[in-house]
Design an enzyme around this catalytic site. Structure first.
Site, PDB file in Angstrom:
ATOM      1  CE  LYS A  51      -3.812  -2.288   1.861  1.00  0.00           C
ATOM      2  NZ  LYS A  51      -4.336  -2.904   3.324  1.00  0.00           N
ATOM      3  CD  GLN A  95      -3.892  -5.014   6.531  1.00  0.00           C
ATOM      4  OE1 GLN A  95      -3.112  -3.240   5.374  1.00  0.00           O
ATOM      5  NE2 GLN A  95      -3.726  -6.368   5.859  1.00  0.00           N
ATOM      6  CG  ASP A 118      -9.783  -1.125   4.015  1.00  0.00           C
ATOM      7  OD1 ASP A 118      -9.906  -1.747   2.783  1.00  0.00           O
ATOM      8  OD2 ASP A 118      -9.258  -1.366   4.839  1.00  0.00           O
TER       9      ASP A 118
END
Ligand code: NAP
Length: 281
Positions: A51, A95, A118
């Protein structure tokens, strides 16, 4: 045809990079994505590194905040609150998975919906199911982009999605439905799975079992999207949920692992970060 998520994402990231170049003049700064990594799970470390690399390619500012596995839930929630309040932060990603003593749902719900890159926040999920504007989860969004880039007509097709997780199976089923496919959702309790999958014109597999889908489970000419990321028990190499070598000759369109859905997920994260950034002005 093999759809290379690697190539498609490289093209899309180059386009985004061009756009982001103009942001300092237009908005006074570039988008800022903050990734929170708890602990040092090797897979999570590798995803977070990917990322950061993609952010650099696109010109997005990326900050990775690392916290030890032992961080108390309250402390993590405090960190999120401070990121929510920070006007210089446009996207927040925690995460997953988190250590067992931390309630993931609570953490996701604590992220400001407008910074939820997300698309996992309950309000974003609700908006998706009500067909309202929202941040779409990255993997399902990437899958639809791949199908469209490959020229696959989705409307009216029989689509079968195997797996019903919150991050892949459920949302990709909804997006396929929104594209007017006739969607069947299969899972571990589905009877006669092979019969169901053979009826698929578009088959999306998100199970997490190496090479689980064999050639006899797929019809000639099917479009096959393999979301799985597994280690092949024989070779130790990365492989999908689909037996690629056996199915590729049968499928009209198929995605490889690695280099398929994975890079598109990260690409869509970049796109979501830019969208969240723009909505702030
Ligand atoms: P998950 O939460 O573990 O869900 C797995 C799903 O597969 C469940 O719905 C389960 O059914 C179903 N399943 C398990 N065994 C099955 C069987 N024998 N027959 C039919 N269905 C079965 O997994 P996930 O988070 O969705 O991830 C799935 C895979 O995609 C993993 O390999 C993961 O690493 C990968 N992934 C890749 C990306 C990417 O960007 N490439 C992103 C996310 C995930 P039940 O609901 O009945 O238990």
């Amino acid at each position: 045809m093999i759809i290379s998520g690697k190539e498609l994402s490289a093209r899309l990231k180059a386009e985004m990079a061009e756009e982001v170049k103009g942001f300092p003049a237009k908005y006074g700064r570039v988008p800022h994505l903050v990734v929170v990594l708890v602990g040092d799970n090797p897979a999570s470390v590798s995803y977070v590194t990917g990322k950061a690399k993609a952010s650099a390619e696109v010109g997005i500012r990326n900050t990775t905040i690392r916290r030890p596995e032992s961080i108390p839930e309250a402390e993590l929630l405090e960190l999120i609150a401070s990121l929510n309040a920070d006007a210089e932060v446009d996207g927040i990603l925690v995460q997953l998975p988190l250590p067992k003593h931390i309630d993931e749902d609570k953490v996701i719900a604590a992220i400001d919906k407008s910074k939820d890159v997300d698309g996992f926040h309950p309000l974003n999920v609700a908006a998706l199911w009500q067909k309202q504007p929202c941040t779409l989860p990255c993997t399902p969004k990437g899958i639809i982009k791949m199908l469209k880039a490959a020229g696959v007509e989705i409307a009216g097709k029989r689509a079968v999605v195997i797996g019903r997780s919150n991050i892949v199976g459920l949302p990709v089923s909804k997006l396929l439905l929104d594209e007017n496919a006739t969607v069947t959702m299969a899972h571990s309790r589905t009877r006669n799975l092979a019969e169901v999958t053979r009826g698929a014109e578009i088959l999306v597999v998100a199970i997490g079992r190496p090479k689980f889908i064999t050639a006899d489970m797929v019809s000639e000419g099917a479009v096959v999207i393999d979301v799985g990321v597994n280690r092949d028990p024989e070779t130790g190499k990365l492989c999908g949920d689909v037996d690629f070598a056996a199915i590729e000759p049968k499928a009209s369109v198929i995605t490889p692992v690695p280099g398929g859905v994975g890079p598109m997920t990260i690409c869509c994260l970049m796109e979501n970060t830019i969208e969240c950034f723009k909505r702030r002005f």
